[in-house]
Scaffold this active site. Structure first.
Site, PDB file in Angstrom:
ATOM      1  CD  GLU A   1      -2.046  -6.099   4.650  1.00 16.51           C
ATOM      2  OE1 GLU A   1      -2.132  -4.921   5.033  1.00 16.51           O
ATOM      3  OE2 GLU A   1      -1.905  -6.416   3.453  1.00 16.51           O
TER       4      GLU A   1
ATOM      5  CG  HIS B   1      -4.249  -2.763   2.947  1.00 18.90           C
ATOM      6  ND1 HIS B   1      -3.099  -2.743   3.713  1.00 18.90           N
ATOM      7  CD2 HIS B   1      -4.558  -1.471   2.687  1.00 18.90           C
ATOM      8  CE1 HIS B   1      -2.740  -1.487   3.925  1.00 18.90           C
ATOM      9  NE2 HIS B   1      -3.598  -0.698   3.305  1.00 18.90           N
TER      10      HIS B   1
ATOM     11  CB  SER C   1      -8.302   0.928   2.942  1.00 16.96           C
ATOM     12  OG  SER C   1      -8.622   1.965   3.846  1.00 16.96           O
TER      13      SER C   1
ATOM     14  CB  CYS D   1      -1.008  -0.031   1.144  1.00  9.38           C
ATOM     15  SG  CYS D   1      -2.411   1.097   0.844  1.00  9.38           S
TER      16      CYS D   1
ATOM     17  NE  ARG E   1      -9.860   5.102  11.143  1.00  7.84           N
ATOM     18  CZ  ARG E   1      -8.982   4.576  10.286  1.00  7.84           C
ATOM     19  NH1 ARG E   1      -7.992   3.826  10.726  1.00  7.84           N
ATOM     20  NH2 ARG E   1      -9.122   4.791   8.978  1.00  7.84           N
TER      21      ARG E   1
ATOM     22  CE  LYS F   1      -9.864   4.987   3.356  1.00 10.97           C
ATOM     23  NZ  LYS F   1     -10.051   4.933   4.828  1.00 10.97           N
TER      24      LYS F   1
END
Length: 302
Positions: free
Chosen positions: A237, A235, A192, A142, A249, A163
């Protein structure tokens, strides 16, 4: 794959509960085997979450891996306790005299800041330069991939209109390359991020080979030097709930955030997300360890 960790690393107990074979220091010393030495530069704020995700991703080959965690000396982490950092992490100054079979540079929540304004940029440049001669293969993830493409090839990132957030479909572009061996034609991986390296710039760089790409998310995988440097824009992972936790969040902070794409059933945030990318994530990390680390590295490091 048995992952060797310090006995008291919190992620060890969680992985064992998931039936993942984690070897502690005491057992490892009784085995006459040369484990792969993997160093992970963890730039994420909540380091324990990233430790767990990456160790889980590295857990699917018969190879034994000895993991060392690196932290930045020029940056103070505000979301991980000093006790945890002092017990389980080492600075670059402490590790730069060593050689490693594999090295990983994680993402970081600094993508909207120009590279030169990141407080640890100079130290990161020194680390990336060091990796050229002291690491068999480096995997950039990333923001770590964006930083690596900028440092090594001068490819800058651009700010996206909104985003890029969710699960996106990608296509394998070069099936003969071992990094994508065993992949389906189309596969899903989480993203992300607020920035991207334009696909045209990556394709236009003669040193880079594109291995997987998305019409919506752009280039996912590319590499240089026959795998000496590998760049992963998403990502793989991430676990099942990572995007959910990021969504909650940001909502609580009042940030402009959309529901993660292709993530919740019927786009309902109260539903349990489907885990749709784990097999390809495991395949990616297994292929990296086998074909670009284990098959290439010298038996005697250094």
């Amino acid at each position: 794959m048995p992952i060797k960790t310090q006995n008291s690393l919190p992620a060890k107990g969680i992985l064992e509960n998931e039936n993942i074979f984690v070897m502690d220091e005491n057992r490892a010393v009784h085995q006459d085997i040369r484990p792969l030495q993997i160093c992970i530069l963890n730039l994420m704020p909540v380091k324990q979450d990233t430790e767990l995700q990456i160790l889980r991703a590295l857990s699917n080959t018969p190879l034994q891996v000895d993991v060392t965690f690196m932290k930045m000396n020029s940056h103070r982490s505000m979301n991980t306790s000093l006790t945890h950092l002092n017990q389980f992490y080492h600075t670059f100054d402490e590790l730069k005299g060593k050689k490693y079979d594999g090295f990983m540079i994680t993402g970081a929540p600094v993508e909207q800041i120009p590279f030169q304004e990141v407080d640890y940029w100079d130290e990161l440049c020194e680390i990336m330069e060091w990796s050229k001669n002291n690491v068999t293969s480096t995997l950039h993830i990333c923001w770590g991939a964006q930083a690596g493409l900028y440092y090594h090839f001068g490819l800058d990132k651009v700010l996206l209109p909104e985003k890029l957030f969710g699960i996106y479909e990608h296509k394998v572009m070069n099936r003969k390359v071992p990094l994508v061996r065993g992949f389906d034609d189309d596969f899903l991986i989480p993203h992300s991020r607020h920035t991207a390296v334009p696909a045209g710039d990556i394709h236009g760089c003669r040193e880079l080979l594109v291995l997987a790409e998305s019409e919506e998310a752009g280039v996912l995988l590319c590499m240089a030097g026959n795998g000496k440097q590998i760049f992963v824009m998403g990502h793989p992972e991430y676990d099942r709930m990572t995007l959910h936790n990021e969504y909650v969040r940001d909502k609580e902070k009042g940030l402009p955030i959309q529901i993660p794409k292709n993530y919740y059933p019927d786009d309902d945030p109260t539903g349990r997300p489907k885990l749709q990318w784990r097999s390809h994530s495991n395949n990616l990390y297994t292929n990296w360890l086998n074909y670009y680390v284990y098959q290439i590295t010298d038996y005697v490091l250094g």
